[in-house]
Design a protein around this motif. Structure first.
Motif, mmCIF file in Angstrom:
data_model
loop_
_atom_site.group_PDB
_atom_site.id
_atom_site.type_symbol
_atom_site.label_atom_id
_atom_site.label_comp_id
_atom_site.label_asym_id
_atom_site.label_seq_id
_atom_site.Cartn_x
_atom_site.Cartn_y
_atom_site.Cartn_z
ATOM 1 N N LEU A 54 -14.576 4.752 16.292
ATOM 2 C CA LEU A 54 -14.735 6.014 15.562
ATOM 3 C C LEU A 54 -15.470 7.050 16.413
ATOM 4 C CD1 LEU A 54 -15.568 4.707 11.984
ATOM 5 C CD2 LEU A 54 -13.584 6.108 12.641
ATOM 6 N N ARG A 58 -13.839 10.645 17.292
ATOM 7 C CA ARG A 58 -14.610 11.833 16.885
ATOM 8 C C ARG A 58 -14.978 12.693 18.091
ATOM 9 N NH1 ARG A 58 -17.816 8.293 12.662
ATOM 10 N NH2 ARG A 58 -16.613 8.801 10.783
ATOM 11 N N GLN A 77 -14.991 -0.341 5.388
ATOM 12 C CA GLN A 77 -14.795 0.926 6.089
ATOM 13 C C GLN A 77 -13.355 1.053 6.612
ATOM 14 O OE1 GLN A 77 -17.146 3.724 9.276
ATOM 15 N NE2 GLN A 77 -17.441 1.559 9.504
ATOM 16 N N LEU A 81 -10.459 3.795 5.426
ATOM 17 C CA LEU A 81 -9.715 4.637 6.374
ATOM 18 C C LEU A 81 -8.215 4.445 6.211
ATOM 19 C CD1 LEU A 81 -11.993 4.111 9.479
ATOM 20 C CD2 LEU A 81 -11.461 6.330 8.447
ATOM 21 N N CYS A 82 -7.784 3.205 6.040
ATOM 22 C CA CYS A 82 -6.346 2.930 5.933
ATOM 23 C C CYS A 82 -5.746 3.421 4.624
ATOM 24 C CB CYS A 82 -6.087 1.436 6.113
ATOM 25 S SG CYS A 82 -6.401 0.888 7.813
ATOM 26 N N LYS A 86 -11.160 7.517 2.993
ATOM 27 C CA LYS A 86 -12.077 8.085 3.982
ATOM 28 C C LYS A 86 -11.233 8.685 5.088
ATOM 29 C CE LYS A 86 -15.920 6.860 6.989
ATOM 30 N NZ LYS A 86 -16.813 5.799 7.448
ATOM 31 N N LYS A 87 -11.611 9.841 5.551
ATOM 32 C CA LYS A 87 -10.831 10.524 6.587
ATOM 33 C C LYS A 87 -11.724 10.874 7.775
ATOM 34 C CE LYS A 87 -7.438 12.482 3.462
ATOM 35 N NZ LYS A 87 -6.370 11.576 3.683
ATOM 36 N N VAL A 88 -11.084 10.999 8.927
ATOM 37 C CA VAL A 88 -11.752 11.489 10.126
ATOM 38 C C VAL A 88 -11.002 12.756 10.508
ATOM 39 C CG1 VAL A 88 -12.391 11.009 12.512
ATOM 40 C CG2 VAL A 88 -12.331 9.135 10.853
ATOM 41 N N VAL A 93 -4.795 8.002 11.218
ATOM 42 C CA VAL A 93 -5.118 6.577 11.189
ATOM 43 C C VAL A 93 -3.833 5.787 10.984
ATOM 44 C CG1 VAL A 93 -6.405 4.765 9.982
ATOM 45 C CG2 VAL A 93 -7.441 7.025 10.307
ATOM 46 N N CYS A 95 -2.605 1.828 10.552
ATOM 47 C CA CYS A 95 -3.094 0.474 10.301
ATOM 48 C C CYS A 95 -1.937 -0.500 10.430
ATOM 49 C CB CYS A 95 -3.716 0.402 8.916
ATOM 50 S SG CYS A 95 -5.116 1.541 8.783
#
Length: 179
Positions: A54, A58, A77, A81-82, A86-88, A93, A95
């Protein structure tokens, strides 16, 4: 007779510890590049592997974070994300579930994903003790630019991991070379 056996045993243990130092404690790990197409986090160390991955995405190293086996174990976590919970920012993402569930299965799956998505530069994040074998297996399956980055592991678990990695490395070194 017993003294000789003990001496031989002590020498073998000493040689194994030296080999562990070079293969699992201080392996040839790569510094992450400034740019790659994807950062791949291998299953098994959960957030100890995911957190450094991450940090890389980032920091803008890659626009894609690929997570192996996010549903195995208590990896909240990765599941977040998958699932999209939760997002970046600015990161896609991806998976995947390798088949078989192994490092070799992960290498095959990443090679397949790389062909599908046109990834030519991939960073693999794994535990430091796993870098040597992961690099070997990924190099057999993925033939473009590869960096393997190690992440820390609790020191008290290392002897168990060294023993396990030794056995797995011996199996892979004696196995057929194909992907």
């Amino acid at each position: 007779m017993i003294r000789r056996l003990l001496l031989v045993l002590a020498v073998l243990v000493g040689l194994w510890l030296v080999a562990c130092a070079f293969l699992f404690v201080w392996p040839r790990a790569d510094s992450p590049p400034k740019h790659a197409d994807a950062v791949v986090v291998l299953s098994g160390g959960q957030d100890r592997r995911l957190d450094p991955a991450l940090r890389l995405v980032r920091a803008g190293v890659a626009p894609v974070l690929a997570i192996s086996s996010p549903t195995r174990g208590k990896w909240a976590q990765a599941r977040a994300l998958c699932s999209g919970a939760k997002k970046v920012a600015g990161v896609r993402v991806v998976c995947f579930q390798p088949d078989p569930y192994s490092t070799q299965g992960e290498a095959r799956a990443v090679a397949r994903l790389a062909r599908q998505h046109g990834w030519k530069r991939v960073v693999v994040v794994t535990s430091t003790f796993h870098v040597t074998r992961a690099r070997m297996l990924f190099a057999r399956c993925y033939h473009d630019r590869l960096w393997v980055v190690g992440s820390s592991w609790p020191w008290w678990k290392l002897p168990e991991e060294w023993a396990s990695e030794t056995g797995k490395l011996v199996v892979q070194l004696t196995a057929q070379r194909g992907c």
